[in-house]
Design an enzyme around this catalytic site. Structure first.
Site: not given
Ligand code: NDP
Ligand code: 8X3
Length: 254
Positions: A154, A158
């Site tokens: 993961y 990133k």
């Molecule tokens: P969520 O799980 O709430 O949302 C993830 C989104 O990604 C969903 O809308 C999902 O939609 C979509 N998704 C996943 N796989 C696919 C795919 N194969 N095709 C199309 N869409 C896809 O997570 P977050 O909103 O937290 O995450 C959003 C981004 O932010 C990610 O890249 C994550 O790595 C990053 N991030 C998140 C953090 C956190 O702590 N939450 C911190 C740092 C970064 P669906 O399932 O409908 O396809």
């Molecule tokens: C999501 C934040 O700290 O779980 O990217 O990796 S952490």
């Protein structure tokens, strides 16, 4: 030059949940039109129903390169000229050490977080350059720069997102198109539920007794950096909750 927020078209991947959904809401609140993508078509339809005429719901799996390219090359009038691309689709799967982690999970993270993100970006960029305006915002993570146990692939995906975004800046020099990587820390969304395979108890423990960031906090930063004057490029934004910081080096003593 920067466009008025109300006249912009914004394409959001991962708009069905979490940060992507909050970005869709925030840009819609600012008056933009939104192409909302994700795999869960029902959630996209609900968003479109709440904003008649201002949301183009586009169910797609970013891992399916051919279908993604086809969908993005046939956006309807009024939604085809994308000004802002927010690449939020992404996920973490599992927290096992590398020697025990699932290779299928690794594949899915690489295919989504890296390959899917570059497919969408490559499909949208030429139009931005031809129109002389555009901003690509990619969701990285603090996991790109700070390793933690079980973060293995993961965190590596990133780090890819961060470097890809900075390399975009290098390629886009001489064009008005901007690129930004957003690197959040702990943000309460469906992220941990997905990481732990739907185990709500385990996901809830991640945020127990501390105040995490919200998806709306991240969306606010994204709306801010895309609304700056056209000559300003924010390269990287790293955000954490006040309740999260760093560990000392881990040392294994005999
Ligand atoms: P969520 O799980 O709430 O949302 C993830 C989104 O990604 C969903 O809308 C999902 O939609 C979509 N998704 C996943 N796989 C696919 C795919 N194969 N095709 C199309 N869409 C896809 O997570 P977050 O909103 O937290 O995450 C959003 C981004 O932010 C990610 O890249 C994550 O790595 C990053 N991030 C998140 C953090 C956190 O702590 N939450 C911190 C740092 C970064 P669906 O399932 O409908 O396809
Ligand atoms: C999501 C934040 O700290 O779980 O990217 O990796 S952490």
């Amino acid at each position: 030059m920067s466009r008025d927020p109300e006249s912009r078209t914004v394409l959001v991947t991962g708009a069905t949940a979490g940060i992507g959904a909050a970005c869709a809401d925030a840009f819609l609140a600012a008056g933009a039109r939104v192409v909302a993508t994700g795999r869960r078509a029902d959630r996209l339809a609900e968003l479109a129903a709440r904003h008649p005429g201002r949301v183009h719901p586009l169910a797609l799996d970013v891992r399916d390169r051919a279908a993604t390219e086809r969908s993005l090359s046939t956006l309807p009038a009024g939604f085809a000229d994308v000004d802002v691309l927010v690449n939020s689709a992404g996920l973490a799967l599992g927290l096992e050490p590398a020697q025990r982690a699932s290779v299928d999970d690794w594949d899915q993270m690489i295919e989504t977080n890296c390959a899917g993100l570059v497919t969408v970006t490559r499909a949208i960029l030429p139009g931005m350059i031809a129109r002389g305006r555009g901003h690509v915002v990619n969701l990285g993570s603090v996991a790109a720069g700070y390793p933690y146990p079980g973060g293995n692939v993961y965190g590596a995906t990133k780090a890819f997102v961060r470097q890809f975004t900075l390399n975009l800046r290098a390629d886009l020099l001489g064009t008005p198109v901007r690129a930004t990587v957003i690197e959040p820390g702990m943000t309460e969304t469906e992220f941990s539920l997905v990481r732990f395979g739907g185990d709500a108890g385990r996901a809830g423990q991640v945020y127990q007794g501390m105040q995490p960031l919200t998806a709306a906090d991240i969306a606010e930063a994204i709306v801010w950096c895309t609304g700056l004057p056209a000559h300003v490029n924010v390269n990287v934004i790293e955000l954490m909750p006040v309740a999260q910081a760093f560990s000392p080096f881990a040392v294994k003593r005999e």
